[in-house]
Design a protein around this motif. Sequence first.
Motif, PDB file in Angstrom:
ATOM      1  N   GLY A  92     106.044  40.530   2.069  1.00 16.30           N
ATOM      2  CA  GLY A  92     105.587  39.232   2.541  1.00 16.30           C
ATOM      3  C   GLY A  92     104.104  39.048   2.292  1.00 16.30           C
ATOM      4  O   GLY A  92     103.380  39.978   1.931  1.00 16.30           O
ATOM      5  N   GLU A  93     103.649  37.820   2.505  1.00 17.71           N
ATOM      6  CA  GLU A  93     102.246  37.496   2.276  1.00 17.71           C
ATOM      7  C   GLU A  93     101.328  38.301   3.198  1.00 17.71           C
ATOM      8  O   GLU A  93     100.273  38.768   2.783  1.00 17.71           O
ATOM      9  CB  GLU A  93     102.025  35.990   2.479  1.00 17.71           C
ATOM     10  CG  GLU A  93     100.665  35.510   2.040  1.00 17.71           C
ATOM     11  CD  GLU A  93     100.391  35.708   0.548  1.00 17.71           C
ATOM     12  OE1 GLU A  93      99.208  35.867   0.199  1.00 17.71           O
ATOM     13  OE2 GLU A  93     101.338  35.723  -0.260  1.00 17.71           O
ATOM     14  N   ALA A  94     101.746  38.499   4.428  1.00 15.90           N
ATOM     15  CA  ALA A  94     100.925  39.252   5.378  1.00 15.90           C
ATOM     16  C   ALA A  94     100.774  40.704   4.927  1.00 15.90           C
ATOM     17  O   ALA A  94      99.671  41.270   4.970  1.00 15.90           O
ATOM     18  CB  ALA A  94     101.552  39.199   6.768  1.00 15.90           C
ATOM     19  N   GLU A  95     101.871  41.317   4.461  1.00 12.84           N
ATOM     20  CA  GLU A  95     101.802  42.696   3.966  1.00 12.84           C
ATOM     21  C   GLU A  95     100.936  42.791   2.724  1.00 12.84           C
ATOM     22  O   GLU A  95     100.169  43.731   2.556  1.00 12.84           O
ATOM     23  CB  GLU A  95     103.206  43.216   3.644  1.00 12.84           C
ATOM     24  CG  GLU A  95     103.983  43.690   4.838  1.00 12.84           C
ATOM     25  CD  GLU A  95     105.295  44.310   4.382  1.00 12.84           C
ATOM     26  OE1 GLU A  95     106.070  43.619   3.685  1.00 12.84           O
ATOM     27  OE2 GLU A  95     105.529  45.473   4.719  1.00 12.84           O
ATOM     28  N   ASP A 101      93.487  44.341   1.588  1.00 16.24           N
ATOM     29  CA  ASP A 101      92.400  44.774   2.469  1.00 16.24           C
ATOM     30  C   ASP A 101      92.246  46.294   2.432  1.00 16.24           C
ATOM     31  O   ASP A 101      91.123  46.809   2.412  1.00 16.24           O
ATOM     32  CB  ASP A 101      92.647  44.315   3.913  1.00 16.24           C
ATOM     33  CG  ASP A 101      92.417  42.831   4.092  1.00 16.24           C
ATOM     34  OD1 ASP A 101      91.726  42.223   3.234  1.00 16.24           O
ATOM     35  OD2 ASP A 101      92.915  42.280   5.084  1.00 16.24           O
ATOM     36  N   ALA A 102      93.366  47.009   2.441  1.00 20.26           N
ATOM     37  CA  ALA A 102      93.310  48.476   2.386  1.00 20.26           C
ATOM     38  C   ALA A 102      92.679  48.936   1.078  1.00 20.26           C
ATOM     39  O   ALA A 102      91.856  49.858   1.070  1.00 20.26           O
ATOM     40  CB  ALA A 102      94.708  49.067   2.547  1.00 20.26           C
ATOM     41  N   LEU A 103      93.039  48.300  -0.033  1.00 20.92           N
ATOM     42  CA  LEU A 103      92.455  48.666  -1.327  1.00 20.92           C
ATOM     43  C   LEU A 103      90.973  48.316  -1.384  1.00 20.92           C
ATOM     44  O   LEU A 103      90.171  49.052  -1.955  1.00 20.92           O
ATOM     45  CB  LEU A 103      93.211  47.976  -2.471  1.00 20.92           C
ATOM     46  CG  LEU A 103      94.602  48.511  -2.770  1.00 20.92           C
ATOM     47  CD1 LEU A 103      95.336  47.615  -3.753  1.00 20.92           C
ATOM     48  CD2 LEU A 103      94.535  49.934  -3.297  1.00 20.92           C
ATOM     49  N   LEU A 104      90.598  47.201  -0.774  1.00 21.22           N
ATOM     50  CA  LEU A 104      89.191  46.806  -0.765  1.00 21.22           C
ATOM     51  C   LEU A 104      88.343  47.694   0.139  1.00 21.22           C
ATOM     52  O   LEU A 104      87.130  47.753  -0.019  1.00 21.22           O
ATOM     53  CB  LEU A 104      89.049  45.340  -0.355  1.00 21.22           C
ATOM     54  CG  LEU A 104      89.550  44.326  -1.383  1.00 21.22           C
ATOM     55  CD1 LEU A 104      89.489  42.917  -0.824  1.00 21.22           C
ATOM     56  CD2 LEU A 104      88.758  44.430  -2.679  1.00 21.22           C
ATOM     57  N   SER A 105      88.977  48.390   1.066  1.00 23.36           N
ATOM     58  CA  SER A 105      88.223  49.294   1.943  1.00 23.36           C
ATOM     59  C   SER A 105      87.811  50.569   1.220  1.00 23.36           C
ATOM     60  O   SER A 105      86.973  51.321   1.708  1.00 23.36           O
ATOM     61  CB  SER A 105      89.052  49.645   3.181  1.00 23.36           C
ATOM     62  OG  SER A 105      90.102  50.528   2.843  1.00 23.36           O
ATOM     63  N   LEU A 106      88.388  50.809   0.049  1.00 25.22           N
ATOM     64  CA  LEU A 106      88.048  52.001  -0.739  1.00 25.22           C
ATOM     65  C   LEU A 106      86.753  51.779  -1.503  1.00 25.22           C
ATOM     66  O   LEU A 106      86.410  50.640  -1.845  1.00 25.22           O
ATOM     67  CB  LEU A 106      89.171  52.303  -1.744  1.00 25.22           C
ATOM     68  CG  LEU A 106      90.577  52.501  -1.205  1.00 25.22           C
ATOM     69  CD1 LEU A 106      91.557  52.666  -2.355  1.00 25.22           C
ATOM     70  CD2 LEU A 106      90.640  53.675  -0.266  1.00 25.22           C
ATOM     71  N   SER A 107      86.061  52.864  -1.809  1.00 19.39           N
ATOM     72  CA  SER A 107      84.898  52.751  -2.690  1.00 19.39           C
ATOM     73  C   SER A 107      85.407  52.413  -4.093  1.00 19.39           C
ATOM     74  O   SER A 107      86.600  52.584  -4.394  1.00 19.39           O
ATOM     75  CB  SER A 107      84.113  54.062  -2.713  1.00 19.39           C
ATOM     76  OG  SER A 107      84.837  55.053  -3.411  1.00 19.39           O
ATOM     77  N   LYS A 148      93.041  56.995   3.323  1.00 17.27           N
ATOM     78  CA  LYS A 148      92.582  55.710   3.851  1.00 17.27           C
ATOM     79  C   LYS A 148      93.693  54.658   3.819  1.00 17.27           C
ATOM     80  O   LYS A 148      93.877  53.913   4.764  1.00 17.27           O
ATOM     81  CB  LYS A 148      91.364  55.203   3.075  1.00 17.27           C
ATOM     82  CG  LYS A 148      90.111  55.981   3.346  1.00 17.27           C
ATOM     83  CD  LYS A 148      88.966  55.432   2.498  1.00 17.27           C
ATOM     84  CE  LYS A 148      87.686  56.208   2.710  1.00 17.27           C
ATOM     85  NZ  LYS A 148      86.588  55.684   1.853  1.00 17.27           N
ATOM     86  N   ILE A 149      94.417  54.612   2.689  1.00 15.66           N
ATOM     87  CA  ILE A 149      95.474  53.599   2.569  1.00 15.66           C
ATOM     88  C   ILE A 149      96.610  53.906   3.519  1.00 15.66           C
ATOM     89  O   ILE A 149      97.187  52.998   4.135  1.00 15.66           O
ATOM     90  CB  ILE A 149      95.964  53.495   1.123  1.00 15.66           C
ATOM     91  CG1 ILE A 149      94.893  52.790   0.286  1.00 15.66           C
ATOM     92  CG2 ILE A 149      97.276  52.742   1.014  1.00 15.66           C
ATOM     93  CD1 ILE A 149      95.227  52.566  -1.145  1.00 15.66           C
TER      94      ILE A 149
END
Length: 154
Positions: A92-95, A101-107, A148-149
């Motif tokens: 879904g769109e929320a997932e 967001d999880a990928l963007l939290s990575l360096s 992290k993910i």
Amino acid sequence: MKTTTKATWIETLICQYATDVHSLERYRDTLDLKDPKAAEEAETVSGMLADMRYALTWMRRGRRPGSRRGAEITDVYRQREIYIKLTGQQMGEAERLKLVDALLSLSDRERTCFLLHMAQGLTLLEISGKLNLSKRSVQEYVSRAKEKISKDFL
């Protein structure tokens, strides 16, 4: 007539390929590289040899050469679960936003190594060659990214 098993066919094929590789090597060694036509022929033969060695390695190992992500690794399906969800319609769109967001939290380095390893299926050694990093550094980036993910997404 004698029935031949699949293993025997493969062994025969491997033997034929190995013999032909040696024959091509001998032929290439007889070519005079000073002659432009012979040099071009040697280049063609070298390409053929590379392809035959690749096929030989594949037949001997039973999987793509250079790949460490074969079926013998037990958690390969668990590791790719995120990307199956990402490409499948059941997410879904929320997932999807949560994963982004999880990928963007990575360096940048973690994200690059993680995506090359998980989404593209490259080995740690291949990634280290592409990014001019040590294999151990790549392994560390991928491990941190997975951690992290897992914490943020799963």
